[in-house]
Design a protein around this motif. Structure first.
Motif, short mmCIF file in Angstrom:
data_model
loop_
_atom_site.label_atom_id
_atom_site.label_comp_id
_atom_site.label_asym_id
_atom_site.label_seq_id
_atom_site.Cartn_x
_atom_site.Cartn_y
_atom_site.Cartn_z
N ILE A 154 113.71 51.65 -6.36
CA ILE A 154 113.27 52.84 -5.37
C ILE A 154 114.08 52.57 -3.76
CG2 ILE A 154 112.32 54.49 -3.55
CD1 ILE A 154 110.49 55.28 -6.47
N LEU A 155 115.17 52.97 -3.24
CA LEU A 155 115.44 52.22 -1.63
C LEU A 155 114.31 53.22 -0.86
CD1 LEU A 155 117.41 50.42 -0.51
CD2 LEU A 155 118.91 52.51 0.09
N HIS A 156 114.34 52.40 0.29
CA HIS A 156 113.08 53.37 1.58
C HIS A 156 114.08 52.81 2.87
CE1 HIS A 156 109.96 52.90 -2.16
NE2 HIS A 156 110.19 52.18 -2.14
N ILE A 157 113.41 54.16 3.14
CA ILE A 157 114.76 54.19 4.76
C ILE A 157 113.52 54.91 5.50
CG2 ILE A 157 116.78 55.20 5.55
CD1 ILE A 157 118.26 54.70 3.22
N GLU A 158 113.24 53.93 6.95
CA GLU A 158 112.52 53.63 7.66
C GLU A 158 113.75 54.02 8.81
OE1 GLU A 158 110.84 55.35 10.12
OE2 GLU A 158 108.83 55.00 8.79
N THR A 159 113.92 55.50 9.58
CA THR A 159 114.43 55.35 10.92
C THR A 159 113.63 56.14 11.95
OG1 THR A 159 115.51 57.03 10.13
CG2 THR A 159 116.34 55.01 10.12
N ALA A 160 112.54 56.29 11.56
CA ALA A 160 112.04 57.37 12.58
C ALA A 160 111.70 57.16 14.15
CB ALA A 160 110.33 57.89 11.90
N THR A 161 111.65 55.92 14.26
CA THR A 161 111.72 55.76 15.48
C THR A 161 112.19 54.86 15.82
OG1 THR A 161 110.25 53.66 14.70
CG2 THR A 161 108.48 55.59 15.24
N GLU A 162 111.88 53.41 16.76
CA GLU A 162 113.07 52.51 17.67
C GLU A 162 113.73 51.41 16.20
OE1 GLU A 162 109.52 50.74 18.48
OE2 GLU A 162 110.06 52.64 18.43
#
Length: 237
Positions: free
Chosen positions: A8-16
């Motif tokens: 699974i690839l996980h992407i986090e872009t919700a903040t800076e």
């Protein structure tokens, strides 16, 4: 076909922070956290390629892709979700949505050495003294609605008089001076990272809790209001 140990690839872009992680089952293979203040549009695909190439994998090897769904930055969430949709369509793999606040809470829990079960209050900075927040128990169950709150000395008072609360996230620094001296107000400096998505994403994968790739949208919480940039003719989020 569902796998016991999915990639699974996980992407986090919700903040800076722009963060990408790769997991196999419950094992974290690699994570890259890039903290250069909202450079998601320039860095996200670069980080994805770096993580995959570093593990000698291709997007076609992925079994699912997970994305931080918000609340958070309008622009950051939009970039993350649109990237995930593109990957999911191209590879014909499912999309898993993870609450940004629950991810922050999980990361904070792992960062502290505390005996006992405390409440956790993740906070996402929403400019000035406003934050996006909710209250979670120690097991990660959300106890109230996700909401925006203007912080002052009375915020969370009804909870703090009863029990300790662990505050965390990039909005919690604004609250710390307001509760200075309150022994029930604890703080974690753990930063938001895609690695905190591994455990909840695996659970959702096994339960087949997938999003409709065509129609799912980020959880913005509030309508987007453009802010005038210091550069003439531009707007920023």
């Amino acid at each position: 076909m569902k796998k016991n140990n999915p990639l699974i690839l996980h992407i986090e872009t919700a903040t800076e922070i722009c963060s990408v992680a790769l997991s196999e089952g419950d094992r974290l293979l690699q994570v890259i956290d890039y903290d250069q203040s909202f450079s998601h549009a320039e860095k996200l695909m670069e980080l994805i390629n770096e993580v995959l190439e570093g593990n000698r994998l291709k997007t076609s090897d992925l079994d699912a892709v997970a994305v931080s769904i918000g609340p958070g930055s309008y622009t950051g969430l939009r970039i993350g979700v649109s990237t995930v949709k593109g990957l999911a369509y191209a590879m014909e793999i499912p999309v898993i949505a993870i609450s940004t606040l629950s991810s922050i809470a999980l990361g904070a829990k792992k960062s502290v050495n505390i005996n006992g079960s405390y409440k956790i209050a993740p906070m996402i900075d929403a400019r000035r003294m406003e934050v996006y927040t909710a209250l979670y128990d120690w097991e990660g169950v959300r106890l109230n609605e996700v909401h925006s709150e203007i912080l002052d000395e009375n915020s969370f008072r009804e909870f703090l008089v009863k029990e300790p609360i662990l505050f965390c996230g990039n909005g919690s620094n604004k609250f710390k001076p307001l509760v200075e001296g309150n022994s029930n107000a604890l703080f974690s400096d753990a930063t938001l990272s895609a690695k905190n998505m591994v455990q909840p994403a695996l659970i959702k994968y096994k339960n087949e809790e997938f999003e409709d790739t065509a129609y799912f949208e980020p959880f913005y919480l509030k309508d987007y209001i453009p802010v005038k940039s210091t550069v003439k003719g531009l707007y920023s989020n």
